[in-house]
Scaffold this active site. Structure first.
Site, PDB file in Angstrom:
ATOM      1  N   ASN A  93      -1.096 -16.722 -27.736  1.00 23.08           N
ATOM      2  CA  ASN A  93      -0.451 -17.629 -28.700  1.00 23.08           C
ATOM      3  C   ASN A  93      -0.311 -16.994 -30.090  1.00 23.08           C
ATOM      4  O   ASN A  93      -0.005 -17.684 -31.055  1.00 23.08           O
ATOM      5  CB  ASN A  93      -1.241 -18.945 -28.793  1.00 23.08           C
ATOM      6  CG  ASN A  93      -2.656 -18.732 -29.330  1.00 23.08           C
ATOM      7  OD1 ASN A  93      -3.040 -17.610 -29.649  1.00 23.08           O
ATOM      8  ND2 ASN A  93      -3.423 -19.806 -29.434  1.00 23.08           N
ATOM      9  N   ASP A 108     -15.556 -12.271 -34.803  1.00 21.77           N
ATOM     10  CA  ASP A 108     -15.858 -13.666 -34.483  1.00 21.77           C
ATOM     11  C   ASP A 108     -17.038 -13.785 -33.534  1.00 21.77           C
ATOM     12  O   ASP A 108     -17.497 -12.797 -32.945  1.00 21.77           O
ATOM     13  CB  ASP A 108     -14.615 -14.368 -33.898  1.00 21.77           C
ATOM     14  CG  ASP A 108     -13.798 -13.462 -32.986  1.00 21.77           C
ATOM     15  OD1 ASP A 108     -14.379 -12.546 -32.393  1.00 21.77           O
ATOM     16  OD2 ASP A 108     -12.574 -13.676 -32.887  1.00 21.77           O
ATOM     17  N   HIS A 117      -2.775 -15.538 -31.825  1.00 23.91           N
ATOM     18  CA  HIS A 117      -3.949 -15.560 -32.714  1.00 23.91           C
ATOM     19  C   HIS A 117      -4.504 -14.158 -32.926  1.00 23.91           C
ATOM     20  O   HIS A 117      -4.386 -13.287 -32.064  1.00 23.91           O
ATOM     21  CB  HIS A 117      -5.025 -16.554 -32.240  1.00 23.91           C
ATOM     22  CG  HIS A 117      -5.825 -16.150 -31.042  1.00 23.91           C
ATOM     23  ND1 HIS A 117      -6.273 -17.050 -30.104  1.00 23.91           N
ATOM     24  CD2 HIS A 117      -6.290 -14.943 -30.622  1.00 23.91           C
ATOM     25  CE1 HIS A 117      -6.975 -16.424 -29.184  1.00 23.91           C
ATOM     26  NE2 HIS A 117      -6.994 -15.150 -29.474  1.00 23.91           N
ATOM     27  N   GLU A 173      -6.026 -19.516 -35.120  1.00 26.55           N
ATOM     28  CA  GLU A 173      -5.074 -20.102 -34.186  1.00 26.55           C
ATOM     29  C   GLU A 173      -3.798 -20.520 -34.926  1.00 26.55           C
ATOM     30  O   GLU A 173      -3.824 -20.704 -36.147  1.00 26.55           O
ATOM     31  CB  GLU A 173      -5.702 -21.338 -33.530  1.00 26.55           C
ATOM     32  CG  GLU A 173      -7.015 -21.070 -32.791  1.00 26.55           C
ATOM     33  CD  GLU A 173      -6.814 -20.390 -31.439  1.00 26.55           C
ATOM     34  OE1 GLU A 173      -5.777 -19.730 -31.218  1.00 26.55           O
ATOM     35  OE2 GLU A 173      -7.720 -20.506 -30.597  1.00 26.55           O
TER      36      GLU A 173
HETATM   37  C1  F6R Z   1     -11.840 -11.309 -30.000  1.00 22.85           C
HETATM   38  C2  F6R Z   1     -10.731 -11.883 -30.754  1.00 22.85           C
HETATM   39  C3  F6R Z   1      -9.492 -12.371 -30.081  1.00 22.85           C
HETATM   40  C4  F6R Z   1      -9.010 -11.466 -28.938  1.00 22.85           C
HETATM   41  C5  F6R Z   1      -7.790 -12.080 -28.262  1.00 22.85           C
HETATM   42  C6  F6R Z   1      -7.333 -11.257 -27.078  1.00 22.85           C
HETATM   43  O1  F6R Z   1     -12.868 -10.898 -30.880  1.00 22.85           O
HETATM   44  O2  F6R Z   1     -10.832 -11.984 -31.934  1.00 22.85           O
HETATM   45  O3  F6R Z   1      -8.468 -12.491 -31.036  1.00 22.85           O
HETATM   46  O4  F6R Z   1      -8.710 -10.208 -29.441  1.00 22.85           O
HETATM   47  O5  F6R Z   1      -8.097 -13.375 -27.825  1.00 22.85           O
HETATM   48  O6  F6R Z   1      -8.304 -11.291 -26.079  1.00 22.85           O
HETATM   49  P1  F6R Z   1      -8.197 -10.358 -24.792  1.00 22.85           P
HETATM   50  O7  F6R Z   1      -8.383  -8.969 -25.265  1.00 22.85           O
HETATM   51  O8  F6R Z   1      -9.357 -10.804 -23.925  1.00 22.85           O
HETATM   52  O9  F6R Z   1      -6.875 -10.608 -24.196  1.00 22.85           O
END
Ligand code: F6R
Length: 242
Positions: free
Chosen positions: A136, A67, A138, A143
């Site tokens: 959450n 992303d 994701h 989401e």
């Molecule tokens: C990042 C992504 C997100 C993160 C998730 C956890 O490229 O796709 O799904 O993996 O938000 O983020 P952290 O590792 O910062 O807790």
């Protein structure tokens, strides 16, 4: 689903790096899917160390990131393109032209999303996709919703995600509210998936993903039906597992 409980963050990172390095050793032209955020930082530094020690050669590897924030250019210090350069790409011998991150400044979003999927297809599909998980549930920026979004698309980020991301930005007003993300099908099409989580804050999301019902209100739960998933968590993130 294979679940591995690592001793701590370092052990989780090392185990993930070993899986990625093993993938690249087995196939020099591997296509890797990368994630950003706090979780994989240690994995990337382990990979950099392995590269410096001559253990792994990335010259044949292509990569696709999950992303990118929408409205943010590659030179913005908070962009995921910059994150990848700083944490991995600038320190290994992957060719810049073989690294792909969605273009957050694309004028034609639909064309950008279609083109991203096409590039993955032309590369032969993703061999190993690295994932983190949101509090959450994701994965990528898919989401909680009432359907599983299929392919790469523009996403409105959940309030939860916006506040979790705020720690990377100078002020709350600067936190992007949308992003371009690979979809659930794009992720599920990967031949192997490695999901990482550390810290007590992720324990509930991990339990729901592994033991909860498969539902788009918990996007990560779809991984239960992927044939080759390895979940590597530290003790805190794995604490609620049965
Ligand atoms: C990042 C992504 C997100 C993160 C998730 C956890 O490229 O796709 O799904 O993996 O938000 O983020 P952290 O590792 O910062 O807790």
């Amino acid at each position: 689903m294979e679940v591995v409980i690592a001793k701590d963050y370092k052990d989780m990172s090392r185990r993930a790096a070993i899986l990625i390095a093993g993938q690249v050793m087995g196939r020099q032209q591997s296509v890797l899917g990368f994630a950003t955020g706090s979780t994989p930082v240690g994995t990337y530094s382990e990979l950099v160390a392995m590269y410096r020690e001559g253990i792994v050669d990335f010259s044949g590897v292509s990569s696709f990131n999950l992303d990118e924030y929408y409205g943010i250019g590659p030179d913005n210090p908070c962009s995921y393109r910059r994150y990848m350069a700083e944490n991995l790409f600038d320190h290994i011998n992957i060719l810049a032209l073989n690294t792909h991150v969605p273009n957050g400044l694309a004028a034609d979003i639909e064309a950008e999303c279609r083109g991203y999927e096409e590039k993955i297809r032309l590369a032969g599909g993703i061999d190993l996709q690295l994932l983190g998980i949101g509090n959450n549930g994701h994965i990528g920026f898919n989401e909680p919703a009432d359907f599983f979004p299929a392919w790469t698309h523009l996403v409105d980020l959940a309030e939860d995600t916006i506040s979790a991301n705020a720690r990377f930005f100078a002020s709350p007003a600067e936190v992007p509210r949308s992003a371009i993300s690979m979809g659930i099908r794009s992720i599920m099409a990967a031949r192997r998936i490695v999901l990482l989580a550390n810290g007590a804050g992720k324990a509930k999301a991990i339990k729901n993903m592994v033991e909860g019902p498969i539902t788009p209100s918990n996007p990560a739960s779809i991984l239960q039906i992927h044939p080759k998933v390895t979940i590597i968590v530290d003790r805190e993130a794995g604490a609620h597992l049965a």
